[in-house]
Write a protein that holds these residues in place. Structure first.
Motif, PDB file in Angstrom:
ATOM      1  N   GLY A 238       0.811  -1.209   0.000  1.00 60.15           N
ATOM      2  CA  GLY A 238       0.000   0.000   0.000  1.00 60.15           C
ATOM      3  C   GLY A 238       0.843   1.255   0.000  1.00 60.15           C
ATOM      4  O   GLY A 238       2.066   1.201  -0.184  1.00 60.15           O
ATOM      5  N   PHE A 239       0.198   2.369   0.239  1.00 55.76           N
ATOM      6  CA  PHE A 239       0.827   3.678   0.110  1.00 55.76           C
ATOM      7  C   PHE A 239       1.088   4.364   1.444  1.00 55.76           C
ATOM      8  O   PHE A 239       1.720   5.414   1.491  1.00 55.76           O
ATOM      9  N   SER A 240       0.597   3.784   2.537  1.00 55.35           N
ATOM     10  CA  SER A 240       0.625   4.477   3.824  1.00 55.35           C
ATOM     11  C   SER A 240       2.019   4.830   4.298  1.00 55.35           C
ATOM     12  O   SER A 240       2.279   5.965   4.720  1.00 55.35           O
ATOM     13  N   LYS A 241       2.938   3.875   4.264  1.00 55.83           N
ATOM     14  CA  LYS A 241       4.242   4.066   4.886  1.00 55.83           C
ATOM     15  C   LYS A 241       5.232   4.762   3.961  1.00 55.83           C
ATOM     16  O   LYS A 241       5.836   5.769   4.332  1.00 55.83           O
ATOM     17  N   SER A 242       5.401   4.236   2.754  1.00 55.84           N
ATOM     18  CA  SER A 242       6.415   4.763   1.843  1.00 55.84           C
ATOM     19  C   SER A 242       6.076   6.153   1.310  1.00 55.84           C
ATOM     20  O   SER A 242       6.972   6.941   1.009  1.00 55.84           O
ATOM     21  N   TRP A 248      -5.220   8.232   3.939  1.00 49.41           N
ATOM     22  CA  TRP A 248      -5.917   8.086   2.655  1.00 49.41           C
ATOM     23  C   TRP A 248      -6.545   6.706   2.503  1.00 49.41           C
ATOM     24  O   TRP A 248      -7.486   6.527   1.733  1.00 49.41           O
ATOM     25  N   ARG A 249      -5.982   5.728   3.203  1.00 54.75           N
ATOM     26  CA  ARG A 249      -6.480   4.352   3.195  1.00 54.75           C
ATOM     27  C   ARG A 249      -6.539   3.767   1.792  1.00 54.75           C
ATOM     28  O   ARG A 249      -7.602   3.414   1.262  1.00 54.75           O
ATOM     29  N   VAL A 250      -5.368   3.670   1.166  1.00 50.61           N
ATOM     30  CA  VAL A 250      -5.261   3.027  -0.138  1.00 50.61           C
ATOM     31  C   VAL A 250      -4.167   1.961  -0.068  1.00 50.61           C
ATOM     32  O   VAL A 250      -3.028   2.259   0.284  1.00 50.61           O
ATOM     33  N   GLY A 251      -4.552   0.743  -0.384  1.00 51.11           N
ATOM     34  CA  GLY A 251      -3.588  -0.347  -0.456  1.00 51.11           C
ATOM     35  C   GLY A 251      -3.844  -1.151  -1.716  1.00 51.11           C
ATOM     36  O   GLY A 251      -4.638  -0.764  -2.572  1.00 51.11           O
ATOM     37  N   TYR A 252      -3.155  -2.280  -1.827  1.00 49.93           N
ATOM     38  CA  TYR A 252      -3.409  -3.136  -2.980  1.00 49.93           C
ATOM     39  C   TYR A 252      -2.947  -4.554  -2.699  1.00 49.93           C
ATOM     40  O   TYR A 252      -2.112  -4.806  -1.826  1.00 49.93           O
ATOM     41  N   VAL A 253      -3.552  -5.483  -3.428  1.00 49.00           N
ATOM     42  CA  VAL A 253      -3.112  -6.871  -3.411  1.00 49.00           C
ATOM     43  C   VAL A 253      -2.762  -7.260  -4.840  1.00 49.00           C
ATOM     44  O   VAL A 253      -3.423  -6.837  -5.800  1.00 49.00           O
ATOM     45  N   CYS A 254      -1.700  -8.055  -4.962  1.00 46.54           N
ATOM     46  CA  CYS A 254      -1.292  -8.605  -6.244  1.00 46.54           C
ATOM     47  C   CYS A 254      -1.216 -10.116  -6.088  1.00 46.54           C
ATOM     48  O   CYS A 254      -0.591 -10.615  -5.139  1.00 46.54           O
ATOM     49  N   ALA A 255      -1.848 -10.836  -7.009  1.00 46.67           N
ATOM     50  CA  ALA A 255      -1.908 -12.285  -6.865  1.00 46.67           C
ATOM     51  C   ALA A 255      -2.305 -12.923  -8.184  1.00 46.67           C
ATOM     52  O   ALA A 255      -2.889 -12.264  -9.057  1.00 46.67           O
ATOM     53  N   PRO A 256      -1.994 -14.201  -8.358  1.00 44.62           N
ATOM     54  CA  PRO A 256      -2.499 -14.907  -9.540  1.00 44.62           C
ATOM     55  C   PRO A 256      -4.006 -14.744  -9.675  1.00 44.62           C
ATOM     56  O   PRO A 256      -4.722 -14.587  -8.683  1.00 44.62           O
TER      57      PRO A 256
END
Length: 394
Positions: A238-242, A248-256
């Protein structure tokens, strides 16, 4: 409307009733009610979201971009995430059906677990770890099984510790490197040894890589980049730390695709989609936020070096965290439990830290200190910690 005495018995979910409130928030709430507090408790960057990122969100509102996005998120953002994962970490995902934009990485963890865990399944959880892992396993109907790590091994997970906890019911394993709360990292050799066990026992890996960019001594190695791991890994970030975008509460998952399709079902019903204006901000961060991110990382590295050195000089043993923005010193020599130490330090010296036991049994005997604070705050905090430890030992 006037309140009346309830005429029915309140029935609550037993699964929820068994879950304890967050130990991090307990100390944060206590500290917020006191004066002259230096808080090293909450894991949040002390930076404001860069102006160009905020401006992108404002501009989206001015353009009237206030409707739902696709359930999986803006395609432009998913394309940017896929491009970033490929160029930065060497892993390839199709933005069309292998990337989902979530409401923070926390939602990503939740839907990942619910997509792979059936009632009775066991999930190995490498500890110490973020406080939500075991509760979310329980809410998914599974059983969390702790895999401990220790400071004397730099909080590295050992394959023998994993093997001895695997049973016929083991379905998945959760890891997070760089780690919250220890700051430990896993290099390529360690991940390759880990991968052999995972493949041998046909486990699914949930890899929380929210702190991937906050690696100070060597580049982060992403779990799905290891041979044989892409097809069995759900990556959460997600975007919170970096990017200093916690609120803003935006993250993501990447997976098959098969895993992503399952997670998208849950996301559709629970969230519909992440905030539209926050997604536009995240897109700007992904495309034009690298300079500010680099400056933050350099500052955190400087703070880490100062803070860990100062904790040792104050009399607390502390390994050097390779990533994230936490120190996890041992307080065993004081004879206090981690909760006793944290409470006494807060009351007597007005420094808020988090007791290590809230991160799992392996965290007892430690405290978590966030060094994502200003240097002046860190300097004052170390003076107060040193005075506390000195007086206590005497």
């Amino acid at each position: 409307m006037t309140k009346t005495k309830p005429t029915h018995e309140v029935h609550l979910s037993q699964a929820v009733e068994r879950i304890k409130p967050s130990g991090i928030r307990r100390f944060f709430d206590l500290a917020s009610s006191m004066d002259n507090i230096i808080s090293l408790g909450v894991g949040e960057p002390d930076y404001t979201t860069p102006w160009n990122v905020r401006e992108a969100s404002i501009h989206s509102l001015e353009r009237g971009m206030t409707s739902y996005t696709a359930n999986a998120g803006l395609i432009e953002l998913r394309e940017a995430i896929a491009s970033y994962m490929s160029s930065r970490f060497g892993v390839t995902y199709d933005p069309g059906d292998e990337v989902i934009v979530t409401v923070g990485a926390s939602e990503g963890i939740d839907i990942a677990l619910r997509s792979v865990v059936d009632p009775g399944d066991e999930v190995l959880v490498v500890e110490p770890c973020f406080v939500s892992y075991a509760p979310l396993v329980s809410l998914a109907g599974g059983k969390a099984v702790s895999v401990p790590t220790k400071m004397e091994n730099d909080f590295q997970v050992h394959v023998d510790d994993i093997k001895e906890r695997i049973t016929p019911n083991t379905r998945a394993i959760m890891i997070s490197f760089p780690n919250n709360p220890t700051g430990a990292v896993m290099g390529k050799e360690e991940l390759e040894a880990f991968a052999q066990v995972v493949i041998e026992h046909d486990l699914v890996v949930l890899s929380d890589e929210i702190y991937a960019e906050l690696s100070y001594d060597k580049d982060h190695v992403s779990t799905p980049s290891i041979e044989g791991m892409w097809e069995r890994t759900i990556l959460i970030s997600g975007f919170s730390k970096s990017f200093a975008m916690t609120g803003w509460r935006v993250g993501y998952v990447c997976a098959p695709a098969a895993y992503a399709k399952s997670m998208l079902k849950i996301h559709q019903y629970a969230m519909m989609c992440a905030s539209t204006m926050a997604q536009y901000a995240a897109l700007e961060a992904m495309e034009n936020g690298q300079v500010e991110m680099g400056e933050m990382i350099a500052s955190y590295r400087q703070r880490r070096n100062y803070f860990v050195k100062s904790l040792r000089e104050a009399g607390l043993s502390c390994h050097t965290p390779g990533g994230a923005f936490y120190a996890f010193p041992s307080i065993r020599e004081t004879g206090l439990s981690s909760e006793e130490f944290a409470e006494k330090l807060l009351i007597e010296q007005r420094v808020a830290v988090v007791p290590g036991h809230v991160f799992g049994e392996g965290g007892e005997g430690h405290i978590r200190c966030s060094y994502a604070a200003s240097m002046s705050q860190l300097e004052e905090a170390v003076e107060r910690i040193a005075a506390f430890v000195k007086n206590f030992k005497n």
